[in-house]
Design an enzyme around this catalytic site. Sequence first.
Site, PDB file in Angstrom:
ATOM      1  N   CYS A   1      -2.217   9.144   2.053  1.00 50.32           N
ATOM      2  CA  CYS A   1      -1.916   8.592   0.531  1.00 50.32           C
ATOM      3  C   CYS A   1      -3.062   9.040  -0.400  1.00 50.32           C
ATOM      4  O   CYS A   1      -2.989   8.901  -1.339  1.00 50.32           O
ATOM      5  CB  CYS A   1      -1.944   7.111   0.663  1.00 50.32           C
ATOM      6  SG  CYS A   1      -3.114   6.229   1.435  1.00 50.32           S
TER       7      CYS A   1
ATOM      8  N   GLU B   1       4.001  13.748  -4.044  1.00 48.91           N
ATOM      9  CA  GLU B   1       2.869  13.524  -3.014  1.00 48.91           C
ATOM     10  C   GLU B   1       3.363  14.797  -2.037  1.00 48.91           C
ATOM     11  O   GLU B   1       4.393  14.995  -1.474  1.00 48.91           O
ATOM     12  CB  GLU B   1       3.389  12.363  -2.243  1.00 48.91           C
ATOM     13  CG  GLU B   1       2.107  11.561  -1.729  1.00 48.91           C
ATOM     14  CD  GLU B   1       2.277  10.169  -0.991  1.00 48.91           C
ATOM     15  OE1 GLU B   1       3.412   9.728  -0.706  1.00 48.91           O
ATOM     16  OE2 GLU B   1       1.055   9.635  -0.786  1.00 48.91           O
TER      17      GLU B   1
ATOM     18  N   GLU C   1       0.749  -1.224  -0.048  1.00 44.48           N
ATOM     19  CA  GLU C   1       0.090  -0.093   0.084  1.00 44.48           C
ATOM     20  C   GLU C   1       0.797   1.186   0.109  1.00 44.48           C
ATOM     21  O   GLU C   1       1.535   1.562   0.964  1.00 44.48           O
ATOM     22  CB  GLU C   1      -0.952   0.075   1.191  1.00 44.48           C
ATOM     23  CG  GLU C   1      -1.808  -1.225   1.342  1.00 44.48           C
ATOM     24  CD  GLU C   1      -2.959  -1.060   0.448  1.00 44.48           C
ATOM     25  OE1 GLU C   1      -3.261   0.028  -0.229  1.00 44.48           O
ATOM     26  OE2 GLU C   1      -3.750  -2.068   0.333  1.00 44.48           O
TER      27      GLU C   1
END
Length: 495
Positions: free
Chosen positions: A295, A392, A261
């Site tokens: 995320c 990110e 993940e």
Amino acid sequence: MTVLADEERSVVAAVPKGLYVDGAWREGGGGTLSVEDPATAAPLCDVADATTEDALAALDAADRAFAAWRATAPRERADALRHAYELTMARADELALVMTLEMGKPLPESRSEVVYAANFLRWYSEEAVRVDGRFAVNENGRGRVLTLQQPVGPCVFVTPWNFPLAMGARKLAPALAAGCTCVVKPARQTPLSMLALTEILEQAGVPAGVVNVVTTSRSGPVTQALLSDARARKLSFTGSTEVGKLLIAQAAQQVLRVSMELGGNAPLLVFEDADLDLAVDGAVLAKTRNGGEACTSANRMYVHERVADAFAARLAERLAAMRVGRGTEPGVEVGPLIDAAQRDKVAELVADARDRGARIVTGGAALDGAGWFYAPTVLADVPGEARVLHEEIFGPVAPIVTFADDDEAIAGANDTEYGLVAYVFTQDVNRAFDAIERLDVGMVGFNQGMVSNAGAPFGGVKQSGYGREGGPEGMQEYLETKYVAMNLGGEAVRP
Ligand code: NAP
């Protein structure tokens, strides 16, 4: 330095600080490591610091406990998980406070994470008794095909700091339901939530050795030692793509089963026919939940040129009104970032976008104070080459890019190596389905800014990873299929 209030001091004091190995709390061979409050940068407490020897002792315990746990009646495994769910819910306020102190998120968000984590315990308590196989007649009509689903074996779990309880529970619950044992290595910055959950699992009757937890300042060598040991049969990792790639390579040496993940770069698409109230609400949630340190956080907002100005103005108004502060304070909606490095990275991305021509609609600066605060920020007219669209962000910064037609929006959304989640806002169901089918992601939020749900398969494609957590798919990650070719009737089988 903020002095801890009595209640804060007592919840931190109540959390066990040792390693949990073979059903006992013990000291770490590496001494202790310090945990800090990111809202004040002040130390909260010390926890045990495991060496590779400690980690291997934990794996040894997980390996020894496996035979009995896999043979434990599914109903008994289910009951232990259900009991853990009830204990977690009963202690939700205390667990939320611990989480806010070590991670920074506002108390109401910590409480939601406790419920989210508990939901995995409950959901998989219900799934533990539903593992089945298949029985079929062979196509030649003589033989039979039988399949069994069996637990994978001892697992290694590595979890991040941003959801310190839920990321552990999301792995533990299906693993325990399936009959697997495990060694958990939480992130060094937020070990307390996992340690508190471990105590709950112990109180819920999970036998010694089934769950082992090692907190450590040596994540590299400790994880490598675990993955190099033939007794480990599976790795489940939640964290950055960069570390995920390293661990995939390490896990390959033993051909371990792997679930990853990893990072995300979620696009949020607002088409010109969107209900703007819903879109702004969804954008606020997808952007500011967990202070943007998720995320699934909306990293890029693609908005149709006809509604972009209105959307930017309304989003900026909402973000500017949000109260930023220590997560324990009433009314705070955005907490600190996890550390100075994260705050500096966010500042760097905003400066890069501004230097390339983006307009700061609101925010755009770090905030004063001892902790690592950054103002909720909206950037408009962000050019395609700005780093903020490709990396990110992990902070409360919303970059807006405009588009003229659907193809342009979807091409922009897919222009990333990540593929975790996308958000689509439109009132036209045909347009929505066209976008849903063309987006290269593992999950889509349709007219909503959040997708997490214990009963649904969470996970990504491309460099956001593989494997799913949650729902029936999450259980499959911990089961191997064994096929039995059955010869009924006594005649020799020939090719
Ligand atoms: P990270 O730096 O990759 O750390 C994640 C975990 O890996 C921590 O336990 C960390 O331990 C450990 N680690 C770090 N370096 C390691 C190494 N060389 N070998 C073995 N383990 C190592 O990520 P993070 O900054 O904690 O978390 C943020 C990232 O997680 C973001 O990219 C986010 O998107 C991702 N994330 C993904 C999901 C998802 O479901 N897809 C969910 C949440 C977060 P130490 O910190 O103790 O070193």
